[in-house]
Motif scaffolding. Structure first.
Motif, PDB file in Angstrom:
ATOM      1  N   SER A 379       0.837  -1.198   0.000  1.00 38.81           N
ATOM      2  CA  SER A 379       0.000   0.000   0.000  1.00 38.81           C
ATOM      3  C   SER A 379       0.867   1.240   0.000  1.00 38.81           C
ATOM      4  O   SER A 379       2.032   1.197   0.404  1.00 38.81           O
ATOM      5  N   GLY A 382      -0.939   6.559   2.400  1.00 38.02           N
ATOM      6  CA  GLY A 382      -2.340   6.810   2.715  1.00 38.02           C
ATOM      7  C   GLY A 382      -2.658   8.208   3.222  1.00 38.02           C
ATOM      8  O   GLY A 382      -1.781   9.036   3.473  1.00 38.02           O
ATOM      9  N   SER A 393      -5.179   3.967   3.022  1.00 35.52           N
ATOM     10  CA  SER A 393      -4.787   2.701   2.397  1.00 35.52           C
ATOM     11  C   SER A 393      -3.891   1.874   3.314  1.00 35.52           C
ATOM     12  O   SER A 393      -4.041   0.652   3.405  1.00 35.52           O
ATOM     13  N   ASN A 394      -2.958   2.541   3.993  1.00 33.94           N
ATOM     14  CA  ASN A 394      -2.037   1.813   4.866  1.00 33.94           C
ATOM     15  C   ASN A 394      -2.757   1.239   6.072  1.00 33.94           C
ATOM     16  O   ASN A 394      -2.479   0.120   6.513  1.00 33.94           O
ATOM     17  N   ILE A 419      -2.744  -1.677  -2.889  1.00 34.80           N
ATOM     18  CA  ILE A 419      -3.726  -0.695  -2.436  1.00 34.80           C
ATOM     19  C   ILE A 419      -3.166   0.718  -2.563  1.00 34.80           C
ATOM     20  O   ILE A 419      -2.097   1.022  -2.026  1.00 34.80           O
ATOM     21  N   SER A 420      -3.902   1.576  -3.262  1.00 33.61           N
ATOM     22  CA  SER A 420      -3.571   3.002  -3.337  1.00 33.61           C
ATOM     23  C   SER A 420      -4.676   3.785  -2.641  1.00 33.61           C
ATOM     24  O   SER A 420      -5.854   3.439  -2.762  1.00 33.61           O
ATOM     25  N   GLY A 421      -4.289   4.842  -1.947  1.00 30.86           N
ATOM     26  CA  GLY A 421      -5.280   5.649  -1.243  1.00 30.86           C
ATOM     27  C   GLY A 421      -6.052   6.592  -2.136  1.00 30.86           C
ATOM     28  O   GLY A 421      -7.011   7.234  -1.691  1.00 30.86           O
ATOM     29  N   HIS A 429      -1.634  -0.181  -7.832  1.00 30.23           N
ATOM     30  CA  HIS A 429      -2.774  -1.100  -7.833  1.00 30.23           C
ATOM     31  C   HIS A 429      -3.110  -1.645  -9.221  1.00 30.23           C
ATOM     32  O   HIS A 429      -3.727  -2.710  -9.347  1.00 30.23           O
ATOM     33  N   GLY A 438      -8.496   4.062  -3.561  1.00 30.02           N
ATOM     34  CA  GLY A 438      -9.451   4.822  -2.764  1.00 30.02           C
ATOM     35  C   GLY A 438     -10.167   5.906  -3.549  1.00 30.02           C
ATOM     36  O   GLY A 438      -9.601   6.539  -4.440  1.00 30.02           O
ATOM     37  N   PHE A 451     -13.428   1.690  -2.298  1.00 28.24           N
ATOM     38  CA  PHE A 451     -12.224   1.324  -3.031  1.00 28.24           C
ATOM     39  C   PHE A 451     -12.631   0.733  -4.372  1.00 28.24           C
ATOM     40  O   PHE A 451     -13.464  -0.181  -4.435  1.00 28.24           O
ATOM     41  N   GLU A 475     -15.705   0.816   1.756  1.00 32.83           N
ATOM     42  CA  GLU A 475     -14.487   0.659   2.551  1.00 32.83           C
ATOM     43  C   GLU A 475     -14.676  -0.371   3.663  1.00 32.83           C
ATOM     44  O   GLU A 475     -13.810  -1.228   3.889  1.00 32.83           O
TER      45      GLU A 475
END
Length: 516
Positions: A379, A382, A393-394, A419-421, A429, A438, A451, A475
Motif C-alpha cells: 500500500s 495513505g 490505504s495503509n 492498495i492506493s489511497g 494497484h 481509494g 475502493f 471501505e
C-alpha cells in the motif's frame, strides 16, 4: 561531485527558509509542493510535520549505510522508517530543520534526496535479485547504478515537464516494472550475446498505459544514449501547459505507437551524433563459499551461486521498525559479503547468505512482517499522512493482514493485494492480481468511502496487463470480501491463480455482494 555537493548545500538553506515561510502560512500547500518536491521532501497532511526521501540508489545498500540511517532515526526519536515502492527510504514526522539537517548529513555520506520528488528523473528501479537470480540473463545492477549516477551528476540542471521514471529488469518477469515505465531496459541473452530490450511510454496512475518496444536489441554499452534520447524527447514533446498530462505516456497516447517510436528514434539519432555516452562496465562476481539448507520457506530464495541464498523481509506496509532493523544488523555483523536490496514491494532482501546464515535470518525476521504472499501486500502511505490521499490505504492494509493472521489464511489462497489511497497509484494497484484504489462515491445522495476494485494486473516481458476495473467496494466491506474469496478458493482446494481462472461466475457473485 564536489561542485554538486556545494550547490546542494546552498539549496538546502534556501529550502529551510521556504519551509518556514510555509509554516508561517506565507505559502500555500500547492506553492510549497512545487518548491519541496525537487528537494525530495514534502509537507505532510496537517501542514506542520514533514517527510524526506533518501535516494537509495536502485535499492542497493549495505550494513554501514543502514546502520547510519538507523542512528539518524533514533536521534530524531523515530520508531520507524518507510520503505517505498521506488526502493527509497523515507523519514516521516520530522521538523523542517531536521529535514534540512538530514539532507546535509546525507550529502556527507553520499546519500542524496535531490530529485527524489518533483519534475526530475527519479530513483532508477532495479530487480532486487539482480546478480543472484537463477533465471536472469545477466546482472543489470551496474547499469542501473550508472544511470542513477548520470542523473545525479546533473540533477540540479534538469527542467522537465514532470517526473521521469527509468527501470532495469534482470528477467522476463520484469520485477522492476519496465513495461509500465517511462523507459525500461529488460536484460536478454541469445547465443551468449547479452543485450537489452527497451520499452518506453508506459506509466501508472490516472489513465495508465503499457509501454511499447522501441528497440528489440540494444547493446549494454549504449544505454545512456537511450536514456538521453528519452530526456530530449520528453523536453521537446511533453505537455508543458497541462500538468495532469505532462507524462511520457500521454505522448504515446497522443502520437500513437508508430509516430512515438519514430520520434524517439529521431532524438536517439541526434543524441548519438552529438554526444559520447558509451560505457564499459565489468559485472561483479560473488566469491563466497556456499552451504546448502533443507528449509523451505517462501521468503527463502536460492541464488544462482551454489549454496547461497537470499532472505526476504517485508514489514507490513513497508513501515520498518528501527528495533527490527537493528536486530537484523546485529544478526549480520559477522557475515561476510552480504548485501541488502530494497524491493518495489516495500521490503528488503538480505543476500549472499550461506545456509546457516539464511536460517538465522529467517528466524530473526519471523512474524515481524509478512510471512505469506498475501501478508506481503502493498500500500501507499495513505491519507493520514499524504496531502492528496483520499482514504487510509495503509490502515486498511494493516487491518487486512491482521484478519488474515487471525483467520489463519494459508499461503496460496490469496495473492498480493495492491492498495492506493487515491487514483494516483503510489500503491501500483493497476498491476496487481487484486488492486484497490481509494475514492469517494455518491450513493443515494450520500458520499461513501469506497475502493475501486480491479483484477488481473501483472507485468512480464511481452505479456503485461493492466488490471480491469470491475466494481466499487464500500471501505467497510473490503476485508469481508477478501476473506470470503479466500474461503471460496480453499473450498475448491486450489490456489487463487487457478481459482480465478476457473470460477469467474463465483467470483463475480462474491464481489456483487459487497459492491456499492
Amino acid at each position: 561531485m564536489e561542485h554538486l555537493k556545494e550547490i546542494l548545500l546552498n539549496e538546502i538553506e534556501e529550502y529551510r527558509e521556504q519551509g518556514k515561510r510555509f509554516l508561517n502560512k506565507e505559502l500555500t500547500v500547492p506553492q510549497f509542493k512545487k518548491i519541496s518536491g525537487g528537494m525530495g521532501s514534502y509537507a505532510q497532511r496537517g501542514a506542520s510535520d514533514f517527510m524526506v526521501r533518501l535516494r537509495i540508489m536502485s535499492g542497493v545498500t549495505n550494513r554501514d549505510e543502514l546502520s547510519t540511517i538507523s542512528s539518524w532515526a533514533k536521534e530524531y526519536n523515530l520508531d520507524t522508517i518507510l520503505l517505498t515502492t521506488r526502493q527509497a527510504i523515507q523519514f516521516h514526522n520530522i521538523t523542517i530543520d531536521q529535514v534540512c539537517e538530514l539532507m546535509k548529513r546525507g550529502i556527507e555520506k553520499e546519500i542524496y534526496t535531490r530529485g527524489a520528488g518533483g519534475n526530475f528523473p527519479r530513483n532508477v528501479a532495479l530487480s532486487p535479485l539482480a546478480g543472484v537470480h537463477k533465471d536472469e540473463a545477466f546482472d543489470v545492477t551496474p547499469y542501473a547504478l550508472e544511470v542513477n549516477k548520470y542523473f545525479l551528476n546533473q540533477i540540479t540542471t534538469y527542467k522537465l515537464p514532470r517526473k521521469l521514471k527509468v527501470a532495469f529488469s534482470a528477467t522476463a518477469k520484469d520485477e522492476a516494472h519496465c513495461t509500465v515505465s517511462d523507459l525500461g531496459f529488460i536484460a536478454r541473452v541469445n547465443n551468449g550475446e547479452k543485450y537489452f530490450e527497451v520499452y518506453a511510454g508506459g506509466g501508472l496512475g490516472r489513465n495508465p498505459q503499457k509501454g511499447v518496444v522501441v528497440s528489440k536489441k540494444v547493446s549494454k554499452e549504449d544505454i545512456l544514449y537511450y536514456v538521453e534520447a528519452m530526456v530530449s524527447m520528453f523536453k521537446a514533446e511533453g505537455d508543458w501547459e497541462n500538468h495532469n498530462k505532462a507524462r511520457v505516456r500521454y505522448m504515446l497516447a497522443r502520437m500513437g505507437e508508430e509516430e512515438f517510436i519514430n520520434c524517439y528514434n529521431k532524438h536517439l539519432k541526434e543524441v548519438k551524433e552529438n554526444n559520447e555516452l558509451s560505457i564499459n562496465i565489468e559485472e561483479k562476481v560473488i566469491n563466497k563459499a556456499g552451504k546448502a539448507t533443507d528449509i523451505k520457506n517462501i521468503r527463502l530464495i536460492e541464488q544462482k551461486q551454489e549454496g547461497l541464498y537470499s532472505v526476504y523481509f517485508q514489514p507490513i506496509g513497508g513501515i520498518l521498525k528501527i528495533s527490527d532493523l537493528d536486530e537484523i544488523l546485529e544478526a549480520t555483523k559477522d557475515m561476510e559479503f552480504i548485501e541488502f536490496r530494497t524491493s518495489m514491494e516495500k521490503g528488503m532482501y538480505i543476500r549472499n547468505l550461506n545456509g546457516d546464515e539464511a536460517e538465522k535470518l529467517l528466524a530473526v525476521t519471523m512474524h515481524k512482517g509478512g510471512d505469506t504472499l498475501a501478508e506481503q501486500s502493498v500500500s501507499c502511505i495513505g491519507a493520514t499522512t499524504c496531502q492528496i490521499g483520499i482514504l487510509d490505504s495503509n490502515g486498511l492494509l494493516h487491518k487486512i493482514v491482521a484478519k488474515l493472521k487471525e483467520n489463519k489464511v494459508e499461503e496460496g489462497l490469496l495473492p498480493r493485494i495492491y492498495i492506493s489511497g487515491c487514483p494516483n497509484s503510489c500503491g501500483v494497484h493497476e498491476i496487481g492480481s487484486i488492486g484497490l484504489a481509494g475514492k469517494k462515491k455518491r450513493v443515494n445522495n450520500e458520499t461513501r468511502n469506497a475502493f475501486e476494485l480491479s483484477i488481473g494486473g501483472h507485468v512480464s516481458l511481452g505479456n503485461t496487463e493492466l488490471g480491469k476495473v470491475i466494481a466499487d467496494i464500500a471501505e467497510e466491506n473490503v476485508i469481508d470480501m477478501i476473506l470470503e474469496i479466500s474461503r471460496a478458493v480453499k473450498a475448491k482446494d486450489m490456489t487463487f491463480k487457478t481459482w480465478i481462472l476457473l470460477n469467474e461466475d463465483e467470483f463475480k457473485e462474491i464481489v456483487k455482494k459487497y459492491s456499492i
